[in-house]
Design a protein around this motif. Sequence first.
Motif, PDB file in Angstrom:
ATOM      1  N   LEU A 411      36.926  42.589  31.408  1.00 17.79           N
ATOM      2  CA  LEU A 411      36.936  43.126  32.761  1.00 17.79           C
ATOM      3  C   LEU A 411      37.940  42.391  33.646  1.00 17.79           C
ATOM      4  O   LEU A 411      38.595  43.001  34.499  1.00 17.79           O
ATOM      5  CB  LEU A 411      35.536  43.035  33.367  1.00 17.79           C
ATOM      6  CG  LEU A 411      34.454  43.846  32.633  1.00 17.79           C
ATOM      7  CD1 LEU A 411      33.095  43.658  33.318  1.00 17.79           C
ATOM      8  CD2 LEU A 411      34.814  45.320  32.580  1.00 17.79           C
ATOM      9  N   ALA A 412      38.075  41.088  33.411  1.00 18.54           N
ATOM     10  CA  ALA A 412      39.041  40.324  34.200  1.00 18.54           C
ATOM     11  C   ALA A 412      40.468  40.781  33.896  1.00 18.54           C
ATOM     12  O   ALA A 412      41.335  40.801  34.797  1.00 18.54           O
ATOM     13  CB  ALA A 412      38.885  38.845  33.898  1.00 18.54           C
ATOM     14  N   ALA A 413      40.746  41.155  32.644  1.00 20.07           N
ATOM     15  CA  ALA A 413      42.088  41.647  32.303  1.00 20.07           C
ATOM     16  C   ALA A 413      42.393  42.940  33.055  1.00 20.07           C
ATOM     17  O   ALA A 413      43.522  43.173  33.505  1.00 20.07           O
ATOM     18  CB  ALA A 413      42.191  41.862  30.793  1.00 20.07           C
ATOM     19  N   MET A 414      41.386  43.822  33.253  1.00 26.30           N
ATOM     20  CA  MET A 414      41.596  45.082  33.965  1.00 26.30           C
ATOM     21  C   MET A 414      41.831  44.840  35.458  1.00 26.30           C
ATOM     22  O   MET A 414      42.665  45.501  36.073  1.00 26.30           O
ATOM     23  CB  MET A 414      40.399  45.991  33.750  1.00 26.30           C
ATOM     24  CG  MET A 414      40.204  46.393  32.304  1.00 26.30           C
ATOM     25  SD  MET A 414      38.752  47.449  32.083  1.00 26.30           S
ATOM     26  CE  MET A 414      38.807  47.710  30.316  1.00 26.30           C
ATOM     27  N   VAL A 415      41.081  43.914  36.021  1.00 29.14           N
ATOM     28  CA  VAL A 415      41.269  43.596  37.438  1.00 29.14           C
ATOM     29  C   VAL A 415      42.664  43.032  37.665  1.00 29.14           C
ATOM     30  O   VAL A 415      43.341  43.376  38.642  1.00 29.14           O
ATOM     31  CB  VAL A 415      40.179  42.618  37.904  1.00 29.14           C
ATOM     32  CG1 VAL A 415      40.456  42.120  39.315  1.00 29.14           C
ATOM     33  CG2 VAL A 415      38.800  43.264  37.849  1.00 29.14           C
ATOM     34  N   ALA A 416      43.096  42.154  36.749  1.00 25.94           N
ATOM     35  CA  ALA A 416      44.436  41.575  36.902  1.00 25.94           C
ATOM     36  C   ALA A 416      45.519  42.652  36.799  1.00 25.94           C
ATOM     37  O   ALA A 416      46.524  42.609  37.522  1.00 25.94           O
ATOM     38  CB  ALA A 416      44.646  40.504  35.837  1.00 25.94           C
ATOM     39  N   ARG A 417      45.267  43.611  35.930  1.00 24.05           N
ATOM     40  CA  ARG A 417      46.260  44.685  35.798  1.00 24.05           C
ATOM     41  C   ARG A 417      46.308  45.541  37.066  1.00 24.05           C
ATOM     42  O   ARG A 417      47.385  45.996  37.483  1.00 24.05           O
ATOM     43  CB  ARG A 417      45.908  45.559  34.587  1.00 24.05           C
ATOM     44  CG  ARG A 417      46.832  46.745  34.364  1.00 24.05           C
ATOM     45  CD  ARG A 417      48.222  46.263  33.980  1.00 24.05           C
ATOM     46  NE  ARG A 417      49.120  47.391  33.775  1.00 24.05           N
ATOM     47  CZ  ARG A 417      49.806  48.005  34.742  1.00 24.05           C
ATOM     48  NH1 ARG A 417      49.660  47.601  36.009  1.00 24.05           N
ATOM     49  NH2 ARG A 417      50.606  48.997  34.467  1.00 24.05           N
ATOM     50  N   ALA A 418      45.181  45.790  37.712  1.00 26.08           N
ATOM     51  CA  ALA A 418      45.147  46.563  38.957  1.00 26.08           C
ATOM     52  C   ALA A 418      45.886  45.837  40.071  1.00 26.08           C
ATOM     53  O   ALA A 418      46.687  46.439  40.803  1.00 26.08           O
ATOM     54  CB  ALA A 418      43.700  46.824  39.365  1.00 26.08           C
ATOM     55  N   GLU A 419      45.654  44.556  40.169  1.00 28.82           N
ATOM     56  CA  GLU A 419      46.362  43.782  41.190  1.00 28.82           C
ATOM     57  C   GLU A 419      47.870  43.814  40.962  1.00 28.82           C
ATOM     58  O   GLU A 419      48.651  43.866  41.915  1.00 28.82           O
ATOM     59  CB  GLU A 419      45.869  42.339  41.171  1.00 28.82           C
ATOM     60  CG  GLU A 419      44.535  42.135  41.868  1.00 28.82           C
ATOM     61  CD  GLU A 419      44.694  42.260  43.367  1.00 28.82           C
ATOM     62  OE1 GLU A 419      45.145  41.301  44.019  1.00 28.82           O
ATOM     63  OE2 GLU A 419      44.376  43.340  43.895  1.00 28.82           O
ATOM     64  N   GLN A 420      48.262  43.807  39.678  1.00 27.64           N
ATOM     65  CA  GLN A 420      49.689  43.893  39.370  1.00 27.64           C
ATOM     66  C   GLN A 420      50.272  45.214  39.862  1.00 27.64           C
ATOM     67  O   GLN A 420      51.381  45.252  40.417  1.00 27.64           O
ATOM     68  CB  GLN A 420      49.906  43.728  37.854  1.00 27.64           C
ATOM     69  CG  GLN A 420      51.359  43.774  37.400  1.00 27.64           C
ATOM     70  CD  GLN A 420      51.496  43.661  35.887  1.00 27.64           C
ATOM     71  OE1 GLN A 420      50.496  43.566  35.167  1.00 27.64           O
ATOM     72  NE2 GLN A 420      52.725  43.663  35.415  1.00 27.64           N
ATOM     73  N   ALA A 421      49.537  46.331  39.670  1.00 27.41           N
ATOM     74  CA  ALA A 421      50.017  47.637  40.134  1.00 27.41           C
ATOM     75  C   ALA A 421      50.034  47.711  41.671  1.00 27.41           C
ATOM     76  O   ALA A 421      50.973  48.259  42.255  1.00 27.41           O
ATOM     77  CB  ALA A 421      49.136  48.743  39.560  1.00 27.41           C
ATOM     78  N   PHE A 422      49.013  47.170  42.300  1.00 29.40           N
ATOM     79  CA  PHE A 422      48.962  47.206  43.768  1.00 29.40           C
ATOM     80  C   PHE A 422      50.116  46.410  44.381  1.00 29.40           C
ATOM     81  O   PHE A 422      50.740  46.845  45.352  1.00 29.40           O
ATOM     82  CB  PHE A 422      47.628  46.663  44.279  1.00 29.40           C
ATOM     83  CG  PHE A 422      46.432  47.421  43.784  1.00 29.40           C
ATOM     84  CD1 PHE A 422      46.547  48.734  43.348  1.00 29.40           C
ATOM     85  CD2 PHE A 422      45.166  46.822  43.763  1.00 29.40           C
ATOM     86  CE1 PHE A 422      45.441  49.436  42.898  1.00 29.40           C
ATOM     87  CE2 PHE A 422      44.062  47.531  43.325  1.00 29.40           C
ATOM     88  CZ  PHE A 422      44.196  48.839  42.876  1.00 29.40           C
ATOM     89  N   ASP A 423      50.388  45.253  43.785  1.00 32.08           N
ATOM     90  CA  ASP A 423      51.487  44.440  44.299  1.00 32.08           C
ATOM     91  C   ASP A 423      52.825  45.153  44.142  1.00 32.08           C
ATOM     92  O   ASP A 423      53.720  45.027  44.985  1.00 32.08           O
ATOM     93  CB  ASP A 423      51.533  43.097  43.571  1.00 32.08           C
ATOM     94  CG  ASP A 423      50.339  42.210  43.881  1.00 32.08           C
ATOM     95  OD1 ASP A 423      49.691  42.449  44.916  1.00 32.08           O
ATOM     96  OD2 ASP A 423      50.059  41.297  43.066  1.00 32.08           O
TER      97      ASP A 423
END
Length: 568
Positions: A411-423
């Motif tokens: 789940l942490a890997a998915m959250v990190a990927r979302a933050e990457q897209a938002f940034d």
Amino acid sequence: MSSWTGPGIPTGGDYPPGSPARPPRHTDRGGVRPGSGLIDRGDETGPLVEPDWWAYGSTDHPDHPSGGRDGNGGFGRSHPSGPLPPMPTGVWDRLSGRPDAGEDDPTVATPRFGAVPGEPGEHDDEPTAATPRAWDEHTGALDVIGANVEEEAPRRRGRRRAARPAPADVPATEAMPAQPAARHDEEHLADEHEPVDGPEGPLTDDEIPVAPYDPRSDRSRRRRRRRPFAVLFALLVLGGIVAGIVFGGQKLLALLDPTSRDYEGAGTGEVDIRVNQGDTLSDIAQTLDDADVIASTGPFVSAAKDHPDATGIQPGVYTLRLQMSGESALELLLDPAARQVSRITLREGLSVTQVLNRLAEDTGTPLEELQRAAADPVALGLPAYADGKLEGFLFPATYDFEPGDTAVDMLAAMVARAEQAFDGLNVPEADRLVWITKASIVQAEAAGAEDMAKVARVLENRLSDGMPLQLDTTVNYANGKGGITTTAADRANPSPYNTYVHTGLPPGAISNPGEDALRAVLSPAEGDWRFFVVVNPDTGETRFARTGAEHQQNVLLFQQWLRENPEG
């Protein structure tokens, strides 16, 4: 010249040894030599005829008139002035030639050193009678044992052939007869061997010339017999030297540079190797070296630098073998089959509940573990502006989860990927929760990417007018159900996610939107639409309306599809 003191008695004179007494020479003047002082007595001493026995040459001859045949002791003379009798038998008689020897061979002139000018010399190919060989100068042109070694083939020991006569066309001056010294050596050698038979019986030693023993012939035969073994032995020694150089060079290089050591082959056994996110080629090489997959880092790094795909090694767990060469280890890391992963693709629009169920099914992780992890936003790295809400932050993408990854890791890997897209879309953090919530609604309502910008515009127009959104997707989310329709009971749910009851946006996202929906919210289409409905869910056909009456006509089309597809 000699003087006479009496008839027929010489007192001096130089006669050749072994020859008969020579008679005195008489003059033609009355038998008295002028000036001799002698009285002529009138003896008739003219020239005499030589007797027959003079030709015998020696008193040893059986017909010689010696031994007192004439009563005068063998030395009687028929004439007082006759020839003198032969000298007594002595040493000189025994040194005379043999009766059957015939005339002496003519003398051959032999130069002492080198060749005579104008005649064949030492640089000619073959020696001649006028150009003696090197040993002739010391032997007086006698036969020398071994002189014919180069001219005759080696003969079997103890067997000698009869001497061949000299060719008839060779001059007598060129034939050099064998000497007694050579014959003596041949007789000495012949005593050690059995007699040789000739055409008319056994041959004597004098009739069998012996070629001198040539030790070179035996050595050459032994050398020929040893040659194949010598060649084989030399090849074996040479191969050992080469192998020693190669092996020793590798050992020496390994001692001088430990990072150059390398194993051979593809290795044995199995071992799991983890490549972490951000590892360089040198980091990976060191991990392999520590696990004894490779002997040192140098060969692996060298092979990786020459391979264009080496920089694409993905993080993960790889099944490798122990004691592999650097090149073999690199090839296995680039093989997708060697990577131990559980690959999961999450499509856009899934809710958190749907994502957890999918992870439990595909990775074998218990659902309870996933639910507990989802309830701990801090452990997952959820940002503060999310207000502890995980929905909308499990970014849809493809993930590779490795053995040993926990529910929190996933789940942490998915959250990190979302933050990457938002940034990447440069949206301020203060505006991100509203933006993500709108994008989640657009993702759930639009049938395709081409309609997302229009749906985003309808949301903006209704929100600006203060109209309730009245979206079935928000009601179903509140009720924890799916589908595109709602019932009156569903719409009566007081949940803040029920947009029929509450105006404005719900408190958070209702799904995990993708990048297209996020972009559509940032750039809505231009239009004055207030309504939209999907009239054909099979094809995704969506119709937009400006007024309520126009919208009712579009709703009738949707109801007709529902009647045709009761199972929805």
